[in-house]
Design an enzyme around this catalytic site. Structure first.
Site, mmCIF file in Angstrom:
data_model
loop_
_atom_site.group_PDB
_atom_site.id
_atom_site.type_symbol
_atom_site.label_atom_id
_atom_site.label_comp_id
_atom_site.label_asym_id
_atom_site.label_seq_id
_atom_site.Cartn_x
_atom_site.Cartn_y
_atom_site.Cartn_z
ATOM 1 N N GLY C 149 47.411 10.908 20.847
ATOM 2 C CA GLY C 149 46.190 11.097 20.181
ATOM 3 C C GLY C 149 45.126 10.515 20.740
ATOM 4 N N CYS C 150 43.741 11.194 20.436
ATOM 5 C CA CYS C 150 42.581 10.953 21.219
ATOM 6 C C CYS C 150 42.096 9.222 21.201
ATOM 7 C CB CYS C 150 41.482 11.505 20.939
ATOM 8 S SG CYS C 150 41.056 11.480 18.979
ATOM 9 N N TYR C 151 42.156 8.659 19.683
ATOM 10 C CA TYR C 151 41.946 7.484 19.492
ATOM 11 C C TYR C 151 43.029 6.456 20.008
ATOM 12 C CZ TYR C 151 38.411 8.093 15.827
ATOM 13 O OH TYR C 151 37.390 8.411 14.966
ATOM 14 N N ALA C 152 44.269 6.948 20.060
ATOM 15 C CA ALA C 152 45.443 6.137 20.595
ATOM 16 C C ALA C 152 45.175 6.018 21.988
ATOM 17 C CB ALA C 152 46.520 7.072 20.092
#
EC number: 1.2.1.38
Lengths: 340, 340, 340, 340
Positions: C149-152
């Site tokens: 994921g991008c945030y991750a």
């Protein structure tokens, strides 16, 4: 294939940066020398952290000697181009100048528009105006090319490609153009380009008095009867892109079919001109970061309205410069410019 | 002083909200009834958390009976105004309608522009067009006022106040207007008003075919010879404000002094018109959240360019409506509108 | 060199578009098949007018058979990936999935976070989590990679590269992240992504309940003692980019020198991690349209604050996917990604 | 009712402008004197064309004598407040200072935070810190009030109103705040506030070293055991508004019910504090141009997260100043501030 060596004088500005980025992906040009009097001494990757594929160069001062066998891009203010262009030309280098210094053929108009004395007027005999769609063959053989203004390109091309239909134009053509800040000088520290003055705001500037107005008048009607152009630029709360709404009064009712055929005949053979079915489809989003000029039109009675859009840093500056460089050095015109 | 009771039908939209906010500060009007078919049942403070001084009202359905002795503001879609205006007028109430339904005097033009059949045309005899600067006396005695369009106001006023100079106009007047999303329907969930489609973008829409074009043609030339108007609206990545660049061709060289005197004579006596020395001073920032129409101009040869700006939700809608309401009920015209 | 053929399932979304654009410049991958259930039947150049160098493809429906010898990128919603990934894997194709479906190792946590039943859990044994900086060797030999994921990514990497220093962490790590709309689902027609709801606004969403929170907890501490992560995402009025401010409480005063050496040792050998001298130098502008993760840090007492930034569509999605694809097929890891 | 005469020293800045606008609508205060060393000699309507109801005043130099019976608002830089506040106080005038000069009770901390020597420390005995919700009675009797910082207010209030629950807090409280440019000094001509540096960008600044950090530590825990605060401000591409995400670690699992009751008990009696059911409802749009502090919260294990939002020019500066002025002069606290 042998690579052509290039230097960009004034590579630290927005246009220089854009061209640096384009050249980094180009198979035949090799950037070997960059100058900037603001950031000289710094490495290019430090100055442009958001670019990739960059060559490992350090910014030099303008005065530093350019290596042999290297051709020149001037992305400099008018005064610097005025001094540097002749100097490099005399050394036998090919030169493309992105400033306005060598664009107008009439010295009186030039000095009125640019507000300074042109001391190198003799070079106007050698220079070729760099709109490939209009002057392709001349550019191929030119030592010296003057790259057009961003607003100017957005108006000259849509009008010029009307070809012989231009002889039916009656009275002044109105060019109402809207530009993002990067096309309006927006990198400077002036308060008028502060976030608080641009965001959620919109205004006209240099109403009927912008220096691109005579440039439009000079090249939009090449091969036809000249007409007056009335040009008003506006500042958008946007970073890049110019959209121009062009009102053209004809001497008789405009034939929509005839206009469409004429524009389509050009769009079909030009790699960077796209014709859309309606003017409402033209928008900045479609042209940002591309070298395209998008156009759409509508007619009503004697009036033809053309809406055009381009990216001021690409087709309006560095992209068109690369298109010209490709022609000047015998490479495919679209190389490095990603045309379809 | 006795207060006048008002109801806003369709108070949940942008215009209804703006007028609700203005009325909350008004000493003589008392908002007693608000309707909305979207948010009926909700309290006003819940729907507008960013407004203050709000009366303690609950949104009703459109059908709920309006209290006696209460006059009507219609901030409704065209179809609802068409039905509701006659109904309230027959009850003896004063009505101001903010939709386009009762603006055009020619039924054929209306039905072409609005694309629906007007079944209440007999009321056009009673309605007064609500631009106070042009029809002040009529508005004072009107039972029924039709509030002008936002784009229309930005073009009609600058042209109309040229007075007898309009008889020197030759050929079509071009109105190139740029609006924030709140003036272009931008509250709906349509994808074209999504953030990703508006931000960093700009485009024209309804080129030469917007429904405000005939409205401009009808009222810009009242008292003078009618001329064609060519109108192109554009969508700015901005929330509120309209800036119009108006190109007016004269039959002879325009006299800058004469224009200035004429415009100044109007600006000096009109509380909501401000004349600036140059068109470059006109900008959205100066008019946002005010009821002002700002104008500046420039002449070149036979052409007069006027740049105008207004807030589409105030002078372009709710502000002008309150200016009209003040006149209709005998209050000072600027009350609650903060004019200097 | 022989080219590897790729298909993108779900190429019409933002991530699919980004990867399509990157692949158009890649010397070793050849995109041969694209699907989209929204725009099937349309030509790619029509759907993406702002991209260049595009292959001449037509969008197919998801059901259309993918050509032989073609490997798969899934840029599809979770439900589609759940069905399609096993199908393609059984056909012997290599698959990289950009959805969240195969990221979490714990089925209970998965179903709590994603709110649907995972019916293909057996494939979790085969999948490799696609952060090259952490799992490079495994990715090289994987048939099946789950792209993070991008945030991750913006939180896992800055924490994980602390290495053994992570064992000094005491108590929950706070990840306060801010994303542009393209990282927050901003292409949909929902009213919350309308221009009028995003512009000049800012808000938190899914406070302590976003599905990337367990993903961070699972991979940020690989090889160290696991810690709780408290994650709050926010929506910026920006199109692309994520900046995360990460607060890490240590059990003793943090040694700035030690942190710097550790981070620098990683940054020096990783092509896509850049360490800046101060956290104030980290900004979206520097990473937009690049595959870089930029980091800076500051210490105070027992607390380490790391600021990280990445482009959610590149290092946060399509860029990292290409980095993984390069590894999976034996190409240079940075190919087509423009790393310095 | 007799009106109280006010002078604003430094009325040409953003805060001075906001207060001028608020006072123009206030029934009991009369603005009689405004100064500005930048625009002295200009009329107020010329400097603020977007404001209405303005008194007919001309900006004076700071040195010009303030009329008798006139009380003082200092909207001046720290150095000017340091000099002017004592001068006006000695003349027996009431003074409210909007700078940071008289906010911290500890001279060492002050000089570390503000980087200049405080030569008027004796006045710290007289000054009252101007958060009405905490120090209402003292403000009513104060001759000298120091108005809080914008970031500081957004963190102090949500923490302070936890009351005795603050004694369960363990370890440092993290305040991650995001502000529009008007709260971060964004009117200056510095390149970092140029449109091209702010738009589509986001960054942290003064990480753990902003001068409002000690102000928060000093007032958030009045009446409870002091705790460390770790504060990071960020710059949003937005004009006005601050949203703070506050992470508070408790020594035991947080009881959501208990938090809600405590916060609600305050919100119910405070006119400018609004408690929302969820932290996701807090957003800049709801507080812009209002004097509200909006709060929402979420708990997870031992952690309480509070999201707060305010308008930095109103509750964060001029609005709170007017709230204090109302108290200092015996007017209703919400007068001119439009609280519901």
């Amino acid at each position: 294939m042998k690579q052509t060596k290039l230097a960009i004088i004034g590579a630290g500005g927005l246009t220089g940066k854009e061209l640096t980025s384009l050249l980094a992906h180009h198979p035949h040009f090799k950037l070997v020398h960059i100058t900037s009097n603001q950031v000289n001494g710094k490495r290019i990757r430090e100055v442009f952290p958001d670019l990739n594929h960059l060559p490992d160069l350090v910014f030099q001062k303008h005065e530093v000697t350019v290596p042999d066998d290297t051709h020149i891009v001037l992305a400099t203010p008018n005064e610097v181009s005025l001094e540097k262009a002749p100097e490099f030309l005399k050394q036998g280098r090919k030169v493309i100048d992105l400033s306005g210094t060598f664009r107008l053929q009439n010295q009186t108009k030039f000095e009125a528009a640019y507000q300074f004395k042109h001391t190198q007027w003799e070079w106007m005999e050698k220079v070729v105006f760099g709109i490939p769609e209009l002057f392709r063959e001349k550019i191929k053989h030119a030592q010296f090319v003057s790259n057009p203004g961003c607003y100017a390109t957005s108006a000259i091309l849509p009008i010029a490609i009307l070809g012989n239909l231009r002889n039916q134009i009656q009275g002044p053509v109105i060019v109402d153009a809207k530009s993002g800040v990067s096309g309006a000088g927006g990198r400077t520290e002036e308060i008028k380009f502060a976030y608080t003055h641009v965001y959620e705001n919109f205004r006209a500037y240099k109403v009927l008095s912008h220096q691109h107005e005579p440039e439009m008048e000079e090249y939009a009607f090449v091969g036809a009867e000249p007409k007056e152009i009335l040009f008003t630029p506006h500042l958008l709360p946007v970073y890049r892109g110019i959209l121009s709404t062009i009102y053209i009064p004809f001497s008789k009712p405009v034939d929509s079919k005839e206009i469409e055929e004429k524009l389509l005949s050009v769009a079909e053979k030009e790699p960077f001109i796209r014709l859309y079915k309606t003017p409402e489809e033209i928008e900045l989003k479609k042209v940002q970061n591309t070298n395209f000029l998008d156009i759409g039109f509508k007619v009503k009675g004697n009036t033809l309205v053309i809406v055009s859009a381009l990216d001021n840093l690409q087709k309006g500056a560095a992209g068109q410069a690369l298109q010209n460089l490709n022609l000047m050095f015998g490479y495919p015109e679209t190389e490095g410019l990603d045309s379809v």
